[in-house]
Design an enzyme around this catalytic site. Structure first.
Site, PDB file in Angstrom:
ATOM      1  N   HIS A   1      -8.927  11.582   1.693  1.00 54.25           N
ATOM      2  CA  HIS A   1      -8.079  10.390   1.625  1.00 54.25           C
ATOM      3  C   HIS A   1      -6.796  10.564   2.442  1.00 54.25           C
ATOM      4  O   HIS A   1      -5.943   9.692   2.463  1.00 54.25           O
ATOM      5  CB  HIS A   1      -7.735  10.103   0.159  1.00 54.25           C
ATOM      6  CG  HIS A   1      -7.117   8.772  -0.090  1.00 54.25           C
ATOM      7  ND1 HIS A   1      -5.792   8.612  -0.474  1.00 54.25           N
ATOM      8  CD2 HIS A   1      -7.628   7.513  -0.020  1.00 54.25           C
ATOM      9  CE1 HIS A   1      -5.520   7.325  -0.636  1.00 54.25           C
ATOM     10  NE2 HIS A   1      -6.620   6.642  -0.367  1.00 54.25           N
TER      11      HIS A   1
ATOM     12  N   LYS B   1      -4.021  10.705   5.352  1.00 61.56           N
ATOM     13  CA  LYS B   1      -3.698   9.857   6.499  1.00 61.56           C
ATOM     14  C   LYS B   1      -2.706  10.644   7.363  1.00 61.56           C
ATOM     15  O   LYS B   1      -1.500  10.638   7.110  1.00 61.56           O
ATOM     16  CB  LYS B   1      -3.058   8.545   6.057  1.00 61.56           C
ATOM     17  CG  LYS B   1      -3.926   7.744   5.066  1.00 61.56           C
ATOM     18  CD  LYS B   1      -3.296   7.746   3.713  1.00 61.56           C
ATOM     19  CE  LYS B   1      -3.898   6.838   2.684  1.00 61.56           C
ATOM     20  NZ  LYS B   1      -5.253   6.467   2.728  1.00 61.56           N
TER      21      LYS B   1
ATOM     22  N   LYS C   1       3.225   4.386  -1.208  1.00 57.99           N
ATOM     23  CA  LYS C   1       3.301   5.298  -2.351  1.00 57.99           C
ATOM     24  C   LYS C   1       4.559   6.125  -2.169  1.00 57.99           C
ATOM     25  O   LYS C   1       4.592   7.034  -1.329  1.00 57.99           O
ATOM     26  CB  LYS C   1       2.088   6.227  -2.432  1.00 57.99           C
ATOM     27  CG  LYS C   1       0.752   5.508  -2.552  1.00 57.99           C
ATOM     28  CD  LYS C   1       0.023   5.533  -1.248  1.00 57.99           C
ATOM     29  CE  LYS C   1      -1.325   4.837  -1.387  1.00 57.99           C
ATOM     30  NZ  LYS C   1      -1.842   4.412  -0.073  1.00 57.99           N
TER      31      LYS C   1
ATOM     32  N   ASP D   1      17.279  10.108  -7.554  1.00 54.67           N
ATOM     33  CA  ASP D   1      18.725  10.211  -7.338  1.00 54.67           C
ATOM     34  C   ASP D   1      19.124  10.032  -5.888  1.00 54.67           C
ATOM     35  O   ASP D   1      20.209  10.466  -5.469  1.00 54.67           O
ATOM     36  CB  ASP D   1      19.251  11.550  -7.855  1.00 54.67           C
ATOM     37  CG  ASP D   1      19.216  11.637  -9.384  1.00 54.67           C
ATOM     38  OD1 ASP D   1      19.171  10.575 -10.033  1.00 54.67           O
ATOM     39  OD2 ASP D   1      19.228  12.755  -9.912  1.00 54.67           O
TER      40      ASP D   1
ATOM     41  N   ASP E   1      -0.693  18.220  19.610  1.00 55.04           N
ATOM     42  CA  ASP E   1      -0.242  19.427  20.306  1.00 55.04           C
ATOM     43  C   ASP E   1       0.406  20.456  19.384  1.00 55.04           C
ATOM     44  O   ASP E   1       1.077  21.375  19.872  1.00 55.04           O
ATOM     45  CB  ASP E   1       0.745  19.066  21.426  1.00 55.04           C
ATOM     46  CG  ASP E   1       0.116  18.199  22.513  1.00 55.04           C
ATOM     47  OD1 ASP E   1      -1.122  18.145  22.565  1.00 55.04           O
ATOM     48  OD2 ASP E   1       0.866  17.581  23.289  1.00 55.04           O
TER      49      ASP E   1
ATOM     50  N   HIS F   1       0.822  -1.209   0.000  1.00 56.39           N
ATOM     51  CA  HIS F   1       0.000   0.000   0.000  1.00 56.39           C
ATOM     52  C   HIS F   1       0.860   1.263   0.000  1.00 56.39           C
ATOM     53  O   HIS F   1       0.351   2.377   0.114  1.00 56.39           O
ATOM     54  CB  HIS F   1      -0.910  -0.034   1.240  1.00 56.39           C
ATOM     55  CG  HIS F   1      -2.055   0.916   1.197  1.00 56.39           C
ATOM     56  ND1 HIS F   1      -2.221   1.924   2.129  1.00 56.39           N
ATOM     57  CD2 HIS F   1      -3.099   1.019   0.341  1.00 56.39           C
ATOM     58  CE1 HIS F   1      -3.321   2.602   1.846  1.00 56.39           C
ATOM     59  NE2 HIS F   1      -3.877   2.086   0.779  1.00 56.39           N
TER      60      HIS F   1
END
Length: 483
Positions: free
Chosen positions: A401, A403, A227, A232, A408, A225
């Protein structure tokens, strides 16, 4: 022998097989109790399909040593980890941002359990939608000199997919080493011919846990999952945005697509590179390592961070443990954004304790789901928290979408892992844990801006919901450990 007798014997065999498998799940698999009960229900109440479902979705990969690296590389890496651990134990590390010292034990936990080095020469840029992210990524791909490494869960053959592929094929033809790792389940609509232009130009492509038998994949439940994009060995992209027009807000079903993705420049990229090489070696069977992929440089930034990865091949759920420890350390606020909210008991208890301690807990999910069953399970868990004073926000501008977790306004994590059991136990995930007040405050301001497009789910609304909604929530919650 009559047909009825044959049918009866087959039924006995199926029941016996399910019983044996159920015993195995209880006594040998050492699973989480909730997962165990969910699978027992499937095996005992769906005897005909329970056994094949378990073979497809119920394997335990944590006993397998899947990742292989050269012994000298492993020893060198462990040496670096141990030296940094010694620094922490002797309190010799000087933080660029003094507030990072408040999370010393969390940083040490990530270092010890996930082998995640702490680096603080990083520059961080935050993207909140796909258009600007891909503009920046494509621009930097054009400047690549040595290699381009990409890893995505979803890849579509659409406008942005073809634009990215054209760029990669052009760079490969110029002599840049281009490697593209994708997940064939997340990208199930992608035809294998899609990558032919890149491969003809000299690029390499690999699929993670592909099906060796048509329409049958015994590892279908364990998906990569992550991404990531690495250029370089110096610049990295990580977050929630895959390759598809919907991530640019161009698909009518979803409308505006609100996501969070990071561009990193600094030593944290080396940890991303390490994870890519491990995943590539596993998926392709073509092992490669070496110094050219880890250039000796120091970043120009001052942000302290760790790249933490977890997966079903590990006994410990490192990202989930990081979430829990962050929540326990919060003194003022815990703000969560996630498309799916299906916590296990340990994470749920951490949130409960934070709320009971007077911490401002806000959880934002999409108002409209993309996966109905997961959505109803999420509503069930959110409903439990309303009486404790937790604010449950339903984002309505488009699809949320992102995450992200911010505590604080001092520390945060952004990455690929949702707040659900699938991300904790079944998926291969990676998150950036950031210990920098400036970045955390920026993410907190973004959350506040998103609140303008939310409505709050009230306890009264939850208690007076229709009976059908209650039934949906109860059923999906029961199955949530294996959704």
């Amino acid at each position: 022998m009559s047909l009825s007798s044959i049918t009866q014997n087959i039924s006995y065999i199926v029941l016996l097989a399910n019983l044996i498998l159920a015993i195995g799940v209880i006594f040998f698999e050492r699973r989480n109790v909730g997962v165990t009960w969910a699978w027992l229900m499937v095996l005992l109440f769906l005897p005909v399909v329970g056994f094949p479902l378990y073979l497809l979705f119920g394997q335990n990969l944590s006993r397998l040593k899947m990742y292989k690296i050269k012994k000298e590389t492993e020893e060198r890496f462990r040496g670096i980890i141990e030296r940094q651990r010694k620094q922490f134990r002797q309190h010799k590390l000087v933080y660029n941002d003094e507030t990072a010292a408040e999370y010393d034990d969390l940083i040490y936990m990530n270092l010890s359990s996930a082998m995640s080095l702490y680096t603080q020469d990083n520059d961080v840029r935050i993207f909140t939608e796909g258009t600007s992210k891909f503009e920046a990524l494509l621009g930097e791909l054009e400047t690549a000199k040595h290699h381009i490494h990409l890893m995505y869960y979803i890849v579509h053959d659409d406008g942005i997919g073809r634009k990215l592929l054209d760029c990669l094929a052009r760079k490969a033809a110029e002599g840049v080493a281009v490697r593209f790792l994708y997940d064939p389940v997340g990208s199930h609509r992608l035809h294998s011919r899609f990558f032919e232009p890149l491969e003809r130009a000299g690029g390499e492509v690999a699929a993670f846990f592909p099906s060796r038998i048509p329409y049958l994949n015994f590892r279908v439940n364990y998906r990569n999952h992550r991404k990531m994009a690495i250029i370089d060995g110096k610049v990295g992209y990580i977050g929630g945005i895959n390759v598809g027009d919907e991530y640019l807000g161009l698909v009518a079903r979803y409308g505006f697509w609100r996501d969070t993705h990071l561009r990193l420049q600094g030593s944290a990229v080396k940890q991303m590179q390490s994870q890519f090489l491990l995943d590539w070696n596993l998926a392709s069977g073509r092992m490669f390592e070496g110094d050219p992929y880890f250039p000796n440089f120091t970043g120009d930034g001052e942000v302290g961070m760790q790249i933490v990865s977890s997966g079903p091949d590990q006994e410990m759920e490192q990202i989930k443990n990081g979430y829990i420890r962050m929540i326990h350390l919060a003194k003022e606020s815990v703000w969560i954004q996630t498309p799916y909210f299906i916590p296990d008991e340990s994470l749920l208890n951490a949130i409960r304790l934070a709320a009971l301690s007077g911490v401002d807990v806000k959880i934002m999910i999409p108002a409209e789901p993309d996966h109905k069953m997961v959505y109803w399970a999420s509503r069930s868990y959110l409903g439990d928290l309303l009486s404790l004073g937790v604010h449950c926000l339903l984002y309505g501008k488009g699809f949320l979408h992102a995450k992200a977790l911010v505590i604080d306004g001092k520390a945060a994590t952004v990455g690929t892992a949702n707040f659900d059991i699938r991300s904790f136990k079944l998926n291969f995930e990676s998150n950036a844990f950031i210990f920098d007040r400036g970045v955390a405050e920026q993410l907190k301001r973004t959350f506040e801006e998103d609140m303008a497009f939310c409505r709050e789910l009230t306890e009264e609304e939850h208690l007076n919901r229709p009976r059908l909604h209650k039934i949906r929530e109860s059923v999906t919650r029961l199955l949530s450990p294996i959704l």
